[in-house]
Design an enzyme around this catalytic site. Structure first.
Site, mmCIF file in Angstrom:
data_model
loop_
_atom_site.group_PDB
_atom_site.id
_atom_site.type_symbol
_atom_site.label_atom_id
_atom_site.label_comp_id
_atom_site.label_asym_id
_atom_site.label_seq_id
_atom_site.Cartn_x
_atom_site.Cartn_y
_atom_site.Cartn_z
ATOM 1 N N THR A 1 0.825 -1.287 -0.083
ATOM 2 C CA THR A 1 0.163 -0.231 0.003
ATOM 3 C C THR A 1 0.896 1.121 -0.194
ATOM 4 O OG1 THR A 1 -0.076 -0.074 2.398
ATOM 5 C CG2 THR A 1 -1.911 -1.027 1.153
ATOM 6 N N GLU A 2 2.244 1.224 -0.093
ATOM 7 C CA GLU A 2 3.038 2.097 0.121
ATOM 8 C C GLU A 2 2.698 3.501 -0.903
ATOM 9 O OE1 GLU A 2 5.310 -1.223 1.764
ATOM 10 O OE2 GLU A 2 3.858 -0.764 0.065
#
Length: 260
Positions: free
Chosen positions: A134-135
């Site tokens: 999810t960065e």
């Protein structure tokens, strides 16, 4: 050594590490990183030949701890490089750990949690588990975990997972080969122990040599990729999008990205 963020138990030739911050969904703090590294060293000094890694409570690991996330905004480039190196060393240590490793993923494994789960030799997950790199949603770059993900699933799937930042379930992870088996919650640890017992029927030195051989196929490339990933990690933390991404996440609002 006594541990505060993990539990380490031994059962003959089996070691079990449980991430033990259930109130934080077992989020990664720098203390947890340090304790995991110490635990790996301790296991290597024993007769244990298989390691099971799991989480306490409803989550396996929810990624970086919010307090650690806040602290990233005020760090210098050198401090960011040091932190990135520490995370890279953790993932590489787990990937190359000279014992068979089994992740028993009991719930959500997000961002760095997905990294921990998939760096193990075997990954078992409950049907309810969620994974995700999810960065990019917070202006970050999944540089360290991507180094191995591309080798595991190929470029097309890696682009999908890394560039969208979307969550995906155990069934999808199984299709990609990131999960070996999907196991009901009440059978998860029992199945992990069964797999450990199967591994322990073999020659310990042969298992270790086989793992070392497999890892050696990409070791040289991985060394360079990890070094580049550390720099990429540190560099992205100086951008306006990173500052906006972290701030918006902490403030629970939609980010306003720059046009760069």
């Amino acid at each position: 050594m006594s541990y505060e963020t993990i539990r380490l138990i031994f059962d003959k030739q089996l070691a079990v590490i449980t991430l033990n911050r259930p109130e934080k969904r077992n989020a990664i703090s720098f203390q947890l990183v340090s304790e995991l590294m110490h635990a790996f060293d301790e296991i290597e000094r024993t007769a244990a030949q298989v390691l099971i890694l799991t989480g306490e409570g409803k989550a396996f690991c929810a990624g970086l701890d919010l307090d650690e996330l806040k602290s990233l905004l005020g760090k210098t480039h050198d401090e960011n490089v040091k932190d990135s190196k520490r995370m890279a060393e953790l993932f590489r240590r787990l990937y190359d750990f000279p014992r068979a490793t089994i992740a028993a993923v009991n719930g959500a494994a997000i961002a760095g949690g997905t990294g921990l789960a998939t760096m193990c030799d075997f990954t078992l997950a409950v049907p309810e588990s969620k994974f995700g790199y999810t960065e990019v949603g917070i202006g970050f770059v999944p540089a360290i975990v991507s180094s191995i993900l591309v080798w595991q699933v190929g470029h097309k799937i890696a682009r999908d997972l890394l560039m969208t930042g979307r969550l995906f379930d155990s069934a999808e992870a199984y299709r990609y080969g990131l999960v070996n088996e999907i196991v009901d919650q009440d059978r998860l640890i029992r199945r992990a122990r069964e797999l450990a017992a199967q591994i322990l029927e073999n020659s310990p030195s042969s298992v270790r040599a086989t793992k070392k051989l497999i890892n050696s196929f990409i070791a040289t490339q991985l060394d360079q990729q990890m070094a580049d990933a550390v720099e990429d990690n540190a560099r992205i933390r100086t951008t306006a999008d990173f500052r906006e991404g972290i701030s918006s996440f902490l403030e629970k609002r939609k980010p306003r990205w720059s046009s760069e």
